[in-house]
Design a protein around this motif. Structure first.
Motif, mmCIF file in Angstrom:
data_model
loop_
_atom_site.group_PDB
_atom_site.id
_atom_site.type_symbol
_atom_site.label_atom_id
_atom_site.label_comp_id
_atom_site.label_asym_id
_atom_site.label_seq_id
_atom_site.Cartn_x
_atom_site.Cartn_y
_atom_site.Cartn_z
ATOM 1 N N TRP A 130 37.512 45.321 47.373
ATOM 2 C CA TRP A 130 37.788 46.638 46.810
ATOM 3 C C TRP A 130 36.520 47.414 46.435
ATOM 4 O O TRP A 130 36.419 48.608 46.698
ATOM 5 C CB TRP A 130 38.657 46.463 45.561
ATOM 6 N N GLY A 131 35.548 46.735 45.848
ATOM 7 C CA GLY A 131 34.372 47.456 45.364
ATOM 8 C C GLY A 131 33.200 47.472 46.321
ATOM 9 O O GLY A 131 32.152 48.044 46.004
ATOM 10 N N GLY A 132 33.352 46.870 47.490
ATOM 11 C CA GLY A 132 32.256 46.853 48.450
ATOM 12 C C GLY A 132 32.123 45.492 49.100
ATOM 13 O O GLY A 132 33.048 44.665 49.062
ATOM 14 N N ALA A 133 30.945 45.223 49.676
ATOM 15 C CA ALA A 133 30.715 43.982 50.418
ATOM 16 C C ALA A 133 30.383 42.837 49.473
ATOM 17 O O ALA A 133 29.610 42.989 48.517
ATOM 18 C CB ALA A 133 29.581 44.176 51.416
ATOM 19 N N VAL A 185 34.146 43.945 42.419
ATOM 20 C CA VAL A 185 35.578 44.269 42.345
ATOM 21 C C VAL A 185 35.775 45.774 42.218
ATOM 22 O O VAL A 185 36.648 46.374 42.849
ATOM 23 C CB VAL A 185 36.232 43.525 41.168
ATOM 24 N N VAL A 186 34.940 46.392 41.389
ATOM 25 C CA VAL A 186 34.974 47.850 41.236
ATOM 26 C C VAL A 186 33.577 48.369 41.514
ATOM 27 O O VAL A 186 32.591 47.864 40.963
ATOM 28 C CB VAL A 186 35.424 48.267 39.826
ATOM 29 N N GLY A 187 33.511 49.376 42.396
ATOM 30 C CA GLY A 187 32.224 49.952 42.733
ATOM 31 C C GLY A 187 32.304 51.462 42.803
ATOM 32 O O GLY A 187 33.235 52.088 42.285
ATOM 33 N N GLN A 188 31.347 52.065 43.490
ATOM 34 C CA GLN A 188 31.257 53.525 43.553
ATOM 35 C C GLN A 188 32.482 54.143 44.234
ATOM 36 O O GLN A 188 32.959 55.195 43.818
ATOM 37 C CB GLN A 188 29.985 53.917 44.305
ATOM 38 N N ASP A 189 33.033 53.456 45.226
ATOM 39 C CA ASP A 189 34.135 54.040 45.989
ATOM 40 C C ASP A 189 35.486 53.925 45.287
ATOM 41 O O ASP A 189 36.418 54.685 45.617
ATOM 42 C CB ASP A 189 34.225 53.379 47.367
ATOM 43 N N ASN A 190 35.661 53.017 44.343
ATOM 44 C CA ASN A 190 36.953 52.880 43.667
ATOM 45 C C ASN A 190 36.809 52.897 42.149
ATOM 46 O O ASN A 190 37.593 52.269 41.433
ATOM 47 C CB ASN A 190 37.677 51.605 44.113
ATOM 48 N N LEU A 245 32.420 46.770 38.137
ATOM 49 C CA LEU A 245 32.840 45.445 37.689
ATOM 50 C C LEU A 245 32.471 44.457 38.801
ATOM 51 O O LEU A 245 33.061 44.469 39.881
ATOM 52 C CB LEU A 245 34.343 45.397 37.412
ATOM 53 N N THR A 246 31.473 43.640 38.523
ATOM 54 C CA THR A 246 30.939 42.719 39.536
ATOM 55 C C THR A 246 30.866 41.315 38.961
ATOM 56 O O THR A 246 30.424 41.115 37.821
ATOM 57 C CB THR A 246 29.533 43.164 39.976
#
Length: 302
Positions: A202-205, A262-267, A275-276
């Motif tokens: 969800w938050g990226g790679a 889990v949570v990044g710039q896109d979501n 949230l990483t």
């Protein structure tokens, strides 16, 4: 104590593309530091009595405690110590892009060597004591050290009132004395690691790295304590000693880390911009102290 320092350093960096997406770099560092420490000339404090033909009584006493400098004989009021430190380090590295997405391989080596030495000139107090007065000697038939004689060429007695008139051979024996130490340390390290993206969430790679490392350290030291100047082996004189030590350590390590956003710039959402989760582990095996396992779980919240 007056100190003068001379420092020299050389640094070199080199980079070369060996092939497409394969880069070789290396760094070389050499440095040297020499300190010249000028200290007050050597002195001696001891007891002289009537067994020394140079003894001069002032008020009928039969012995005196005297302090004198060897400067009149050596012709200078100071002497110089010069501790030295030299270091060289070479760090080559090869980086190569792998044929799987953004995965990259990196192999790094490191070799380091350091050398240090120091010398301190001292007074052979055992020889000086015997040249000031007769002392107990269990190896002598009389139970005393040899009788003292006064002569500027063959005498075995010190004239503390005018040390420059003392037999120079005797003074050289007393001053040919010191402590010398040197140490050499080597380090050799080889490390390989691979890092890149596993898959997207969800938050990226999700990023991962895995690798291993070999490390060797070697330390060799030698201390020559209370010995004639220049002697670095053989039998030590009474009161002197040679100390030689060599230690080494070998360590092998493997490590891995996974970072999952889990949570990044896109979501990003209200109150949660990032949230990483970060999970890592490391295993080290040491040749001298056994094994070590380290784990880490981290959370980044913004």
């Amino acid at each position: 104590l007056v100190t003068k320092e001379e420092a020299n350093s050389v640094f070199m960096s080199f980079q070369q593309n060996l092939a497409q997406d394969v880069v070789f770099t290396t760094k070389v560092i050499w440095s040297s530091r020499l300190e010249s420490q000028a200290a007050n000339q050597l002195t001696y404090t001891g007891t002289i009595d009537t067994s020394n033909p140079y003894f001069q009584s002032l008020n009928g006493e039969t012995q005196q405690t005297v302090n004198f400098s060897f400067a009149p004989y050596l012709g200078t009021s100071s002497y110089t110590n010069a501790p030295l430190i030299e270091v060289v380090q070479v760090t080559p590295e090869v980086t190569a892009a792998l044929p799987w997405g953004d995965w990259e391989a990196k192999v790094t080596g490191n070799y380091g060597r350091s050398f240090s030495s120091a010398f301190a000139r001292l007074v052979n107090t055992t020889a000086a004591n015997q040249a000031m007065r007769q002392v107990a000697d269990p190896n002598s038939n009389t139970g005393l050290s040899p009788a003292l004689t006064a002569s500027s060429t063959t005498g075995n007695a010190i004239d503390p009132y005018n040390v420059a008139l003392t037999n120079p051979t005797l003074l050289n024996e007393i001053l040919n004395f010191g402590q010398y130490g040197k140490a050499t340390q080597h380090q050799l390290q080889l490390q390989a690691n691979f890092d890149g993206s596993l898959f997207d969430i969800w938050g990226g790679a999700v990023k991962a790295v895995i690798g291993g490392k070999y490390s060797m350290e070697d330390f060799v030291s030698q201390w020559d304590i209370n010995v004639p100047i220049g002697q670095q082996s053989g039998a030590a004189i009474p009161g002197g000693q040679f100390i030689f030590e060599r230690t080494h350590r070998i360590a092998n390590s493997v490590f891995a880390e996974v970072v999952a956003p889990v949570v990044g710039q896109d979501n990003a959402m209200p109150f949660v911009r990032e949230l990483t989760f970060d999970v890592s582990g490391r295993y080290d095996s040491y040749s001298d102290v056994g094994d070590s396992k380290t784990y880490k779980l981290g959370v980044t919240y913004k």
